[in-house]
Design a protein around this motif. Sequence first.
Motif, PDB file in Angstrom:
ATOM      1  N   ARG A  97      41.917 -69.705  -5.601  1.00  0.00           N
ATOM      2  CA  ARG A  97      41.163 -70.535  -4.667  1.00  0.00           C
ATOM      3  C   ARG A  97      39.858 -69.854  -4.267  1.00  0.00           C
ATOM      4  O   ARG A  97      39.757 -68.627  -4.230  1.00  0.00           O
ATOM      5  N   GLU A  98      38.868 -70.671  -3.935  1.00  0.00           N
ATOM      6  CA  GLU A  98      37.587 -70.146  -3.466  1.00  0.00           C
ATOM      7  C   GLU A  98      37.610 -69.853  -1.973  1.00  0.00           C
ATOM      8  O   GLU A  98      36.759 -69.138  -1.454  1.00  0.00           O
ATOM      9  N   ASP A  99      38.594 -70.438  -1.267  1.00  0.00           N
ATOM     10  CA  ASP A  99      38.670 -70.271   0.179  1.00  0.00           C
ATOM     11  C   ASP A  99      40.018 -69.661   0.548  1.00  0.00           C
ATOM     12  O   ASP A  99      40.833 -69.348  -0.324  1.00  0.00           O
ATOM     13  N   LEU A 100      40.263 -69.498   1.835  1.00  0.00           N
ATOM     14  CA  LEU A 100      41.568 -69.049   2.298  1.00  0.00           C
ATOM     15  C   LEU A 100      42.527 -70.233   2.355  1.00  0.00           C
ATOM     16  O   LEU A 100      42.108 -71.388   2.464  1.00  0.00           O
ATOM     17  N   TYR A 101      43.791 -69.938   2.309  1.00  0.00           N
ATOM     18  CA  TYR A 101      44.824 -70.978   2.371  1.00  0.00           C
ATOM     19  C   TYR A 101      45.473 -70.962   3.751  1.00  0.00           C
ATOM     20  O   TYR A 101      45.927 -69.925   4.223  1.00  0.00           O
ATOM     21  N   TRP A 102      45.513 -72.117   4.413  1.00  0.00           N
ATOM     22  CA  TRP A 102      46.154 -72.258   5.714  1.00  0.00           C
ATOM     23  C   TRP A 102      47.585 -72.748   5.521  1.00  0.00           C
ATOM     24  O   TRP A 102      47.824 -73.773   4.884  1.00  0.00           O
ATOM     25  N   HIS A 103      48.540 -72.002   6.060  1.00  0.00           N
ATOM     26  CA  HIS A 103      49.943 -72.387   5.954  1.00  0.00           C
ATOM     27  C   HIS A 103      50.440 -72.861   7.311  1.00  0.00           C
ATOM     28  O   HIS A 103      50.472 -72.095   8.273  1.00  0.00           O
ATOM     29  N   GLN A 104      50.798 -74.128   7.396  1.00  0.00           N
ATOM     30  CA  GLN A 104      51.304 -74.704   8.638  1.00  0.00           C
ATOM     31  C   GLN A 104      52.817 -74.517   8.682  1.00  0.00           C
ATOM     32  O   GLN A 104      53.548 -75.090   7.876  1.00  0.00           O
ATOM     33  N   VAL A 105      53.293 -73.688   9.608  1.00  0.00           N
ATOM     34  CA  VAL A 105      54.719 -73.385   9.695  1.00  0.00           C
ATOM     35  C   VAL A 105      55.479 -74.511  10.381  1.00  0.00           C
ATOM     36  O   VAL A 105      56.530 -74.956   9.923  1.00  0.00           O
ATOM     37  N   ASP A 106      54.958 -74.956  11.520  1.00  0.00           N
ATOM     38  CA  ASP A 106      55.537 -76.080  12.243  1.00  0.00           C
ATOM     39  C   ASP A 106      54.419 -76.748  13.030  1.00  0.00           C
ATOM     40  O   ASP A 106      53.236 -76.462  12.799  1.00  0.00           O
ATOM     41  N   ALA A 107      54.773 -77.603  13.952  1.00  0.00           N
ATOM     42  CA  ALA A 107      53.747 -78.365  14.673  1.00  0.00           C
ATOM     43  C   ALA A 107      52.803 -77.469  15.463  1.00  0.00           C
ATOM     44  O   ALA A 107      51.645 -77.832  15.696  1.00  0.00           O
ATOM     45  N   ASP A 108      53.287 -76.306  15.887  1.00  0.00           N
ATOM     46  CA  ASP A 108      52.488 -75.459  16.769  1.00  0.00           C
ATOM     47  C   ASP A 108      51.968 -74.172  16.122  1.00  0.00           C
ATOM     48  O   ASP A 108      51.072 -73.536  16.669  1.00  0.00           O
ATOM     49  N   ARG A 109      52.520 -73.790  14.991  1.00  0.00           N
ATOM     50  CA  ARG A 109      52.192 -72.481  14.431  1.00  0.00           C
ATOM     51  C   ARG A 109      51.740 -72.569  12.985  1.00  0.00           C
ATOM     52  O   ARG A 109      52.247 -73.381  12.208  1.00  0.00           O
ATOM     53  N   GLY A 110      50.790 -71.699  12.647  1.00  0.00           N
ATOM     54  CA  GLY A 110      50.319 -71.584  11.281  1.00  0.00           C
ATOM     55  C   GLY A 110      49.547 -70.292  11.120  1.00  0.00           C
ATOM     56  O   GLY A 110      49.323 -69.547  12.079  1.00  0.00           O
ATOM     57  N   PHE A 111      49.119 -70.000   9.894  1.00  0.00           N
ATOM     58  CA  PHE A 111      48.368 -68.765   9.657  1.00  0.00           C
ATOM     59  C   PHE A 111      47.552 -68.886   8.372  1.00  0.00           C
ATOM     60  O   PHE A 111      47.842 -69.704   7.494  1.00  0.00           O
ATOM     61  N   TRP A 112      46.517 -68.065   8.297  1.00  0.00           N
ATOM     62  CA  TRP A 112      45.706 -67.938   7.100  1.00  0.00           C
ATOM     63  C   TRP A 112      46.316 -66.862   6.204  1.00  0.00           C
ATOM     64  O   TRP A 112      46.765 -65.826   6.688  1.00  0.00           O
ATOM     65  N   SER A 113      46.301 -67.085   4.891  1.00  0.00           N
ATOM     66  CA  SER A 113      46.797 -66.098   3.941  1.00  0.00           C
ATOM     67  C   SER A 113      45.636 -65.383   3.259  1.00  0.00           C
ATOM     68  O   SER A 113      44.724 -66.026   2.720  1.00  0.00           O
ATOM     69  N   VAL A 114      45.689 -64.052   3.274  1.00  0.00           N
ATOM     70  CA  VAL A 114      44.700 -63.229   2.583  1.00  0.00           C
ATOM     71  C   VAL A 114      45.383 -62.592   1.379  1.00  0.00           C
ATOM     72  O   VAL A 114      46.373 -61.871   1.535  1.00  0.00           O
ATOM     73  N   VAL A 115      44.868 -62.868   0.186  1.00  0.00           N
ATOM     74  CA  VAL A 115      45.499 -62.383  -1.048  1.00  0.00           C
ATOM     75  C   VAL A 115      44.529 -61.586  -1.916  1.00  0.00           C
ATOM     76  O   VAL A 115      44.891 -61.174  -3.021  1.00  0.00           O
ATOM     77  N   HIS A 116      43.307 -61.369  -1.430  1.00  0.00           N
ATOM     78  CA  HIS A 116      42.305 -60.596  -2.172  1.00  0.00           C
ATOM     79  C   HIS A 116      42.003 -59.280  -1.463  1.00  0.00           C
ATOM     80  O   HIS A 116      42.026 -59.198  -0.230  1.00  0.00           O
ATOM     81  N   TYR A 117      41.695 -58.280  -2.251  1.00  0.00           N
ATOM     82  CA  TYR A 117      41.453 -56.926  -1.744  1.00  0.00           C
ATOM     83  C   TYR A 117      40.283 -56.886  -0.770  1.00  0.00           C
ATOM     84  O   TYR A 117      40.376 -56.259   0.301  1.00  0.00           O
ATOM     85  N   ARG A 118      39.183 -57.536  -1.117  1.00  0.00           N
ATOM     86  CA  ARG A 118      37.979 -57.453  -0.291  1.00  0.00           C
ATOM     87  C   ARG A 118      38.244 -57.962   1.125  1.00  0.00           C
ATOM     88  O   ARG A 118      37.882 -57.313   2.114  1.00  0.00           O
TER      89      ARG A 118
END
Length: 428
Positions: free
Chosen positions: A49-70
Motif C-alpha cells: 500500500r502507498e498509505d497506512l492501513y487503519w484497522h477498526q477493532v470495534d465501534a470505539d477502537r482502532g489503530f494504524w498499522s506500520v509495516v515499513h522500516y522508515r
Amino acid sequence: MTVVDSRAAGCPVVAAAGCPVGAGQADLVDPRLYSDGSAYGLWRELQGREDLYWHQVDADRGFWSVVHYREADHVLRDTAAFTSERGTLLDLLGTDDPAGGRQLAVTDPPLHTARQARLKRELTSKAITSRREQIRALVVELLEPLGHGGVFDFATAMMAMPMWVTGTMMALPRSDWEWLTRATTQCIAADDPEFQEPGGRAATLSAAHMELFGYFQDLTGFRLRNPGTDLLSALLTTRFEGRAMSPGEVVSNCYSLLLGANVTTPHGPTFVLAEMVETGVLEDWAAHPEVNENGTGYSESLRWASPVNHVMRYATRDVVLRDTKVTAGDAVVVWLGAVNRDGQVFEDPDRFDIRRRPNKHLAFGIGPHYCVGHSVARVTLSLLFEELFGRYEEFRAAGAPERLVSNFASGYKHVPITARRRSATTEG
C-alpha cells in the motif's frame, strides 16, 4: 504530496472486496493470525500500500498499522509525537496503562532517560562480560539433556533460559524460576490454551499479574532490609529527581525487566531449530564459528523471529506518515515482524542468512526505548549457539513444532529435536 485520511475508505474488521486481505482475515488482533503463520502474507500485502492501513477493532477502537522500516523508525524515535505512556500493547488498546509514567517501558523521556541510566550501567557490555562464564554454565546445564539420546524439547528449554539468567542476576531463589517462567508466559500468551487458566484469558492475566506483583512486592521489602549487588538492589538504590524509586515503581520495573527478557531471548534460537533443522543451515553455522563470534548468526535469528511482534504508541499531535494523516490521540501499532522483512531495507528479506550484513533489525526496538537488556541477550545468545554447536551435532526434528498463541510474542512453545553429543567436546 497528497495527504489522505485512509480511515474514510478503510477496511472493516471483516474485509470487503478491495481490502488488502481476504474476507475474514483482517483481524490483526487475533493471536491465531500469528500462531498459524498467516501474518507474513498479510504484512506483505500491507507493505504494497502507498498509505497506512487503519484497522477498526470495534465501534470505539482502532489503530494504524506500520509495516515499513522508515515509518517504524520515525514512530519509535519521536517520543514527543508518539507517546508510550498510554500503553504499548494491543491488549490495552483504548485503556490507559495504569503503569504509565512509573514503568520504564511506558515512560517517556526525559523521565525515562533518568530512570534508565542506573540500570543501563548495570547492564552494559562491560558489566555483562564479568558474568559471561556464569551465563555459560547456565546454558550448558540447560542443554545437557540434549545429549542423553532421547527427544529434547528445545523450545521448553529456551523459554526457561532467560529466567535462569535474569533470575541469577536478580538473585531470585532458584526454586522460584519454574513458576516465574510460567507466570510471565501467561502474561504474554494468555490466549494460548496450554497456559490459560480455567477462567479464560482475563482470569489468566489477572492471576499472573497478581502473583508476579505480589512476589516482587514481598521480595522488594526483603531486599530493602538486606541489600546486595544484584539488579533488584540496583533498582532500589537508583535515585532520580532527588529521590529513590518508590517500592511500587521498583516492583513495576522488576515485572517489566522479567517480561522483556522472557519475550526477547528464547525465540531467536527456537525459530532456528524449528525452521532450519535439516536444511544445512545448522551444519554451516557449526562449521563456521566466526558467524557467531561476529554476531551475524544470532542477529539474523533475531531478525527472522522478531520475538516482540508489535509495539504500540499514541500520537500526541497530528502527524503525517506515509502520506496519511494520523490524528492526535490515534493509536499506532508497529509490526516488528513486518518491519524486519521490509524489502526496501533487507535484501532478499525472506531468506535466512547467517552472514547477513548489514542487518539493522529492530528486534530490540530503536530510539529511547531500545531494549535495556540487549547486552545480556546478545551475550546469552552468543554463548547458547557456541555451546549448542560446539557440543552437539546431527540435529533432527522429532515431531511437529508448535507456535505460541499470542499477538505479542512471536515464538515456538514446543520444538522436539534429537541430536548427538560430539565425540570431542570442549567443556565450558
